[in-house]
Design an enzyme around this catalytic site. Sequence first.
Site: not given
Length: 399
Positions: A188, A340, A370
Amino acid sequence: MAGVTKVSVVLALLAMLAAWRYFPPVPDSIEEKGKFRGLIFSLKLQDDLAAILESLGLTTKLSLMRAMQNILNVKMEDPSVKVTDTTFAGVKVRLYEPTGRKKAGKGPGLVYYHGGGFCVLNVDSHHHITLHLAKTLGVVVVSVDYRLAPEHVYPAALDDCMAATKHFINNAEKYDVDPSRVAVAGDSAGGHLSATVSLKLSQENFRPMPRLQALIYPATQFVSFNTPSYRQSGHLFTLSNKRTAFFKSNYLAGDKSLMQTFLTNENLSDKFNSSHYADYLDPHLIDPKIPPRPPGKKMSAEEVGPNPRHLLDPYISPLMAEETDLRGLPRAYIVVCEHDSIRDDGIFYSKRLEKAGVQVQLKHYMSGFHMVFQLFDYVPEFGRFKVGQDMMEDLKEHL
């Protein structure tokens, strides 16, 4: 009797609202749907609690998120790995040194940057990931505890990651590591930092360069919230569009002042949309059935205009880097998840790297979402997801 009926109707409506809020439909391709519903319930409950406490002036949303994460952190130990909290060039890091590695020359190393939207999480929240990598791969791992926003806005996190990475590579032999065999990785926000560290090291002609950049569902652009994946998955609470805008605004401005700009795409001016920068966000690259957009005009960031200009900075949006700057970057292993909101960031970036001649492998997990990688080997066990386990095994094959 009428009063009882009214109460029943009100309770039924409240139950329906609660179900709509806390138990939304789960995408068909997500496996382990019960676990996913439980995850969404816990995240939304935490978010609602934070909103209430913040409105009462008792705390802030970020403070509560950090406090909750500290409660959930589990400090795992393993006698086969020596773990040391120290500093590299003034930056806090956690160093993992396998104790049973056979001495057959200097070994590889890994620098890991944790995720958390640049605002939350730390080396403790990702300890189970970095410990596992050090133990199973027998590599020295450095987990960087970079400074967080909003207390420390851009470029603080990048500066910390750069300083720690340079220090480790320059002093690799002290840890019995071959400096030419060091990789960088992150999830991320950490995936973003892996990309920007690689780009900045290349621009500085630093040697030896990392041999690999492993980008796990990375954020590679701050320019547009209008990509297919933002539209498809921006409602999912694991990383909703609003949540993404909250993190990005805090990272750049130190507050929530840019949230509306991001969410309404105010920064996408006519000049931007007619420029070559918009070509990098062409939906045709995601879905070939969509006709390609006409090629944009080559412009400088200054020509595009002042509003989005800082968002075109390649150390904020590496996707917007010039092709000449992408050439010579280390090979890339890029992970994206179907469910995501920033899925397309990774896909777009893989296309740009490939065009620049960089060796790229893109791995697309159709049942992924995610933050699932962070739930690898999570304690308690009911919080683990098989797709997270698969992602870890695949990552290890590339490191």
